[in-house]
Write an enzyme that holds these catalytic residues in place. Structure first.
Site, PDB file in Angstrom:
ATOM      1  N   LYS A  74      -6.392   6.001   4.284  1.00  0.00           N
ATOM      2  CA  LYS A  74      -6.100   5.889   5.722  1.00  0.00           C
ATOM      3  C   LYS A  74      -7.314   5.371   6.490  1.00  0.00           C
ATOM      4  O   LYS A  74      -7.191   4.669   7.490  1.00  0.00           O
ATOM      5  CB  LYS A  74      -5.677   7.250   6.295  1.00  0.00           C
ATOM      6  CG  LYS A  74      -4.200   7.434   6.435  1.00  0.00           C
ATOM      7  CD  LYS A  74      -3.435   7.651   5.166  1.00  0.00           C
ATOM      8  CE  LYS A  74      -3.024   6.483   4.366  1.00  0.00           C
ATOM      9  NZ  LYS A  74      -2.426   6.828   3.075  1.00  0.00           N
ATOM     10  N   GLY A 128       2.883  -3.036  -9.187  1.00  0.00           N
ATOM     11  CA  GLY A 128       3.603  -1.907  -8.592  1.00  0.00           C
ATOM     12  C   GLY A 128       3.593  -1.995  -7.077  1.00  0.00           C
ATOM     13  O   GLY A 128       2.550  -1.824  -6.453  1.00  0.00           O
ATOM     14  N   GLY A 129       4.753  -2.258  -6.505  1.00  0.00           N
ATOM     15  CA  GLY A 129       4.862  -2.385  -5.044  1.00  0.00           C
ATOM     16  C   GLY A 129       5.332  -1.094  -4.398  1.00  0.00           C
ATOM     17  O   GLY A 129       6.197  -1.099  -3.527  1.00  0.00           O
ATOM     18  N   SER A 145      -0.844   0.330  -9.994  1.00  0.00           N
ATOM     19  CA  SER A 145      -0.312   1.394  -9.118  1.00  0.00           C
ATOM     20  C   SER A 145       1.187   1.525  -9.377  1.00  0.00           C
ATOM     21  O   SER A 145       1.999   1.169  -8.548  1.00  0.00           O
ATOM     22  CB  SER A 145      -0.587   1.056  -7.651  1.00  0.00           C
ATOM     23  OG  SER A 145      -0.161  -0.262  -7.351  1.00  0.00           O
ATOM     24  N   GLY A 175       2.695   4.427 -10.261  1.00  0.00           N
ATOM     25  CA  GLY A 175       3.127   5.816 -10.156  1.00  0.00           C
ATOM     26  C   GLY A 175       2.131   6.771 -10.774  1.00  0.00           C
ATOM     27  O   GLY A 175       1.143   6.351 -11.378  1.00  0.00           O
ATOM     28  N   HIS A 213       8.766   9.741  28.422  1.00  0.00           N
ATOM     29  CA  HIS A 213       8.962   8.326  28.700  1.00  0.00           C
ATOM     30  C   HIS A 213       7.718   7.755  29.352  1.00  0.00           C
ATOM     31  O   HIS A 213       7.162   8.397  30.239  1.00  0.00           O
ATOM     32  CB  HIS A 213      10.155   8.147  29.650  1.00  0.00           C
ATOM     33  CG  HIS A 213      10.354   6.712  30.042  1.00  0.00           C
ATOM     34  ND1 HIS A 213      10.938   5.784  29.193  1.00  0.00           N
ATOM     35  CD2 HIS A 213      10.013   6.026  31.172  1.00  0.00           C
ATOM     36  CE1 HIS A 213      10.956   4.611  29.783  1.00  0.00           C
ATOM     37  NE2 HIS A 213      10.392   4.723  30.983  1.00  0.00           N
TER      38      HIS A 213
HETATM   39  P1  NAI Z   1       5.134   4.713  -6.600  1.00  0.00           P
HETATM   40  O1  NAI Z   1       6.016   5.495  -7.474  1.00  0.00           O
HETATM   41  O2  NAI Z   1       5.191   4.903  -5.115  1.00  0.00           O
HETATM   42  O3  NAI Z   1       5.366   3.139  -6.864  1.00  0.00           O
HETATM   43  C1  NAI Z   1       5.225   2.557  -8.131  1.00  0.00           C
HETATM   44  C2  NAI Z   1       5.962   1.222  -8.167  1.00  0.00           C
HETATM   45  O4  NAI Z   1       5.609   0.552  -9.373  1.00  0.00           O
HETATM   46  C3  NAI Z   1       7.472   1.371  -8.177  1.00  0.00           C
HETATM   47  O5  NAI Z   1       8.014   0.579  -7.145  1.00  0.00           O
HETATM   48  C4  NAI Z   1       7.869   0.852  -9.562  1.00  0.00           C
HETATM   49  O6  NAI Z   1       9.118   0.211  -9.572  1.00  0.00           O
HETATM   50  C5  NAI Z   1       6.754  -0.124  -9.879  1.00  0.00           C
HETATM   51  N1  NAI Z   1       6.518  -0.358 -11.320  1.00  0.00           N
HETATM   52  C6  NAI Z   1       6.543   0.565 -12.308  1.00  0.00           C
HETATM   53  N2  NAI Z   1       6.243  -0.036 -13.491  1.00  0.00           N
HETATM   54  C7  NAI Z   1       6.015  -1.351 -13.234  1.00  0.00           C
HETATM   55  C8  NAI Z   1       5.661  -2.479 -14.051  1.00  0.00           C
HETATM   56  N3  NAI Z   1       5.446  -2.360 -15.351  1.00  0.00           N
HETATM   57  N4  NAI Z   1       5.540  -3.698 -13.450  1.00  0.00           N
HETATM   58  C9  NAI Z   1       5.753  -3.823 -12.104  1.00  0.00           C
HETATM   59  N5  NAI Z   1       6.081  -2.781 -11.295  1.00  0.00           N
HETATM   60  C10 NAI Z   1       6.216  -1.560 -11.854  1.00  0.00           C
HETATM   61  O7  NAI Z   1       3.652   4.990  -7.148  1.00  0.00           O
HETATM   62  P2  NAI Z   1       2.236   4.703  -6.511  1.00  0.00           P
HETATM   63  O8  NAI Z   1       2.331   3.663  -5.461  1.00  0.00           O
HETATM   64  O9  NAI Z   1       1.326   4.487  -7.647  1.00  0.00           O
HETATM   65  O10 NAI Z   1       1.884   6.081  -5.796  1.00  0.00           O
HETATM   66  C11 NAI Z   1       1.652   7.242  -6.586  1.00  0.00           C
HETATM   67  C12 NAI Z   1       1.992   8.497  -5.839  1.00  0.00           C
HETATM   68  O11 NAI Z   1       1.122   8.721  -4.750  1.00  0.00           O
HETATM   69  C13 NAI Z   1       3.391   8.445  -5.283  1.00  0.00           C
HETATM   70  O12 NAI Z   1       4.004   9.682  -5.577  1.00  0.00           O
HETATM   71  C14 NAI Z   1       3.182   8.303  -3.807  1.00  0.00           C
HETATM   72  O13 NAI Z   1       4.214   8.916  -3.068  1.00  0.00           O
HETATM   73  C15 NAI Z   1       1.847   8.987  -3.574  1.00  0.00           C
HETATM   74  N6  NAI Z   1       1.166   8.360  -2.451  1.00  0.00           N
HETATM   75  C16 NAI Z   1       1.615   8.591  -1.190  1.00  0.00           C
HETATM   76  C17 NAI Z   1       1.039   7.962  -0.128  1.00  0.00           C
HETATM   77  C18 NAI Z   1       1.599   8.200   1.219  1.00  0.00           C
HETATM   78  O14 NAI Z   1       2.344   9.141   1.414  1.00  0.00           O
HETATM   79  N7  NAI Z   1       1.302   7.350   2.185  1.00  0.00           N
HETATM   80  C19 NAI Z   1      -0.102   7.064  -0.268  1.00  0.00           C
HETATM   81  C20 NAI Z   1      -0.447   6.845  -1.632  1.00  0.00           C
HETATM   82  C21 NAI Z   1       0.161   7.502  -2.660  1.00  0.00           C
END
Ligand code: NAI
Length: 447
Positions: free
Chosen positions: A48, A178-179, A258, A260, A433
């Site tokens: 952040k 990973g988006g 990234s 997951g 408002h």
């Molecule tokens: P995520 O689960 O949010 O996203 C991972 C993405 O990677 C998914 O869209 C998936 O389809 C894609 N993916 C998986 N394997 C792939 C591959 N081989 N090639 C291409 N795409 C692939 O996981 P992320 O972003 O790493 O975040 C981890 C954790 O941290 C999550 O549980 C998230 O909620 C938490 N987090 C929360 C934040 C917030 O609340 N603002 C900020 C950062 C993390």
């Protein structure tokens, strides 16, 4: 003898320690790295801080649209200073948690815990006994079996959410695998800081289970900033300078992995407890208890919602149970936020998830340009607020926001969902408002 031994000093662990200490329990908190866990040291808070700099950059770059000029030169991000500031922010907050533990008379021990049995934990040669045990060990990034990935990681060509927050130099070309939330937030910052960014996502949309309309809007806004997306694309290999996917490849100076996170359950004697492990996570009930009496698991390690705010509440519920108070965890209204610019915030059902659960819905979407404050403060016009209700009972079951202040507004929507408020009740609320939050009022008026 402690009343509660907690392993892991992240949001789940330190919140439980604070609440239990406040109630007069004798608490031991064991942490191997730094208080605050991933969230405070290498997750929510540092990211952040970076994103705030990106937001300021955005404002500065578009200042002329608001009649503000900075003498003709284009704004620039000094990445080194951003990281230095981030480190100061983290330091300040970690010391805040440390002070809080002291104030609540929590004993904090730094080191790696080893579970001997449900009442005994060792740290080095020291043995600690407790009548209750809480596991709050969090999660670690998923590292998939992709060709060349291990080598890429060992050489620092591929990095995870931890290292990306400490990069000394802005990479010329950052490729993100990973988006999801981490990928998008870091793509957003590094794009503002000057990287060319490519995001590879294997699903048909970014931001996972996010409302499809909002995920599309978000992607378009990133594309306008120059971020490139490859959807429906699965990475098959990593070479020394490229990411290979089905049908092509993309060069990179750094690759962010990234895709997951998974619960951290290995290497600290968990096997000595015979807990039920399901899909790699410790199974818990609605108060955070495992299959062993007096053994709790809160936060990412139980695999329910890998979000700091879910961990906070799980910790509170577990401590209430220890104190003999009645409290249960409700997961109907856990918000999720993407803190990019614009922000995205979402809580409850999407139309798709409601359909999958057999809930008949009605929804309404209002553009944020209906809000005077939104128009006054934005030149963009694409913000939206979507409210979804249960058609039969007319209670609010989902709210999805794309636009300014979304992360702050969503709290009111969480309350509406958690309290199962009906449209007719929400219609009677007075919203300040002019605010962007009034869009919820506008939406429910149309239902
Ligand atoms: P995520 O689960 O949010 O996203 C991972 C993405 O990677 C998914 O869209 C998936 O389809 C894609 N993916 C998986 N394997 C792939 C591959 N081989 N090639 C291409 N795409 C692939 O996981 P992320 O972003 O790493 O975040 C981890 C954790 O941290 C999550 O549980 C998230 O909620 C938490 N987090 C929360 C934040 C917030 O609340 N603002 C900020 C950062 C993390």
């Amino acid at each position: 003898m402690f009343d509660l031994i907690i392993i892991g000093g992240g949001p789940g662990g330190y919140m439980a320690a604070e609440r239990a200490g406040h109630a007069g329990l004798k608490v031991l908190l064991i942490e191997k790295r730094a208080l605050g866990g991933v969230c405070l040291n290498e997750g929510c808070i540092p990211s952040k801080t970076l994103l705030h700099s990106a937001k300021l950059y955005d404002y500065a770059a578009h200042g002329n649209e608001y009649g503000v000029y900075s003498g003709g030169s284009r704004p620039e991000i000094d990445h080194k200073l951003v990281i230095e500031r981030k480190n100061k922010v983290v330091e300040k907050l970690v010391s805040g948690v440390s002070a809080l533990m002291k104030a609540k008379k929590v004993t904090v021990v730094y080191g790696e815990a080893q579970i001997i049995d449900s009442g005994t934990v060792k740290v080095g040669d020291e043995v600690y006994n407790g009548s209750r045990l809480m596991i709050a060990t969090g999660s670690v990034p998923v590292i998939p079996p992709i060709d060349g990935l291990a080598e890429g990681l060992s050489k620092g060509f591929v990095i995870t959410s931890r290292e990306i927050l400490d990069l000394e130099k802005v990479p010329k070309h950052l490729t993100v695998i990973g988006g999801g939330v981490v990928g998008l937030e870091m793509a957003s910052y590094y794009s503002a800081a000057g990287s060319k960014v490519t995001v590879i996502e294997m699903l048909h949309q970014i931001a996972g289970a996010m409302d499809t309309e909002i995920s599309d809007l978000l992607m378009k806004s990133y594309e306008k900033k120059g971020i490139e997306f490859l959807l429906d694309t699965k990475v098959t290999a990593i070479t020394k300078d490229s990411v290979i996917y089905d049908g092509g490849s993309v060069k990179a100076n750094k690759v962010l992995l990234s895709i997951g996170r998974k619960p951290f359950i290995e290497g600290f004697g968990l096997e000595n407890l015979d807990l039920v492990i399901k899909n790699g996570a410790i199974e818990t009930d609605s108060i955070g208890l495992t299959n062993r009496p007096n053994v709790y698991a809160v936060g990412d390690v139980n695999g329910r919602y890998m979000l700091a705010h879910a961990a906070y509440r799980e910790a509170e519920v577990a401590v209430s149970h220890m104190l003999g108070e009645s409290d249960t965890m409700c997961y109907d209204a856990v918000p999720s936020v993407i803190y990019t610019s614009p922000e995205v915030a979402s809580v409850g059902e999407t139309e798709k998830s409601a359909k999958a659960r057999g809930i008949d819905t009605t929804s309404v979407t209002v553009p944020m340009v209906y809000s005077g404050r939104y128009v006054a403060e934005n030149t963009a016009t694409d913000g939206i607020c979507k409210v979804i209700i249960n058609k039969e009972h007319r209670n609010i079951i989902g709210v999805h926001l794309y636009g300014s202040y979304a992360s702050e507004i969503i709290t009111s929507a969480c309350m509406m969902i958690e309290m199962q408020m009906r449209v007719e009740e929400v219609q009677k609320f007075i919203f300040p408002h002019p605010t962007v939050s009034e869009m919820i009022r506008e939406a429910v008026f149309r239902l």
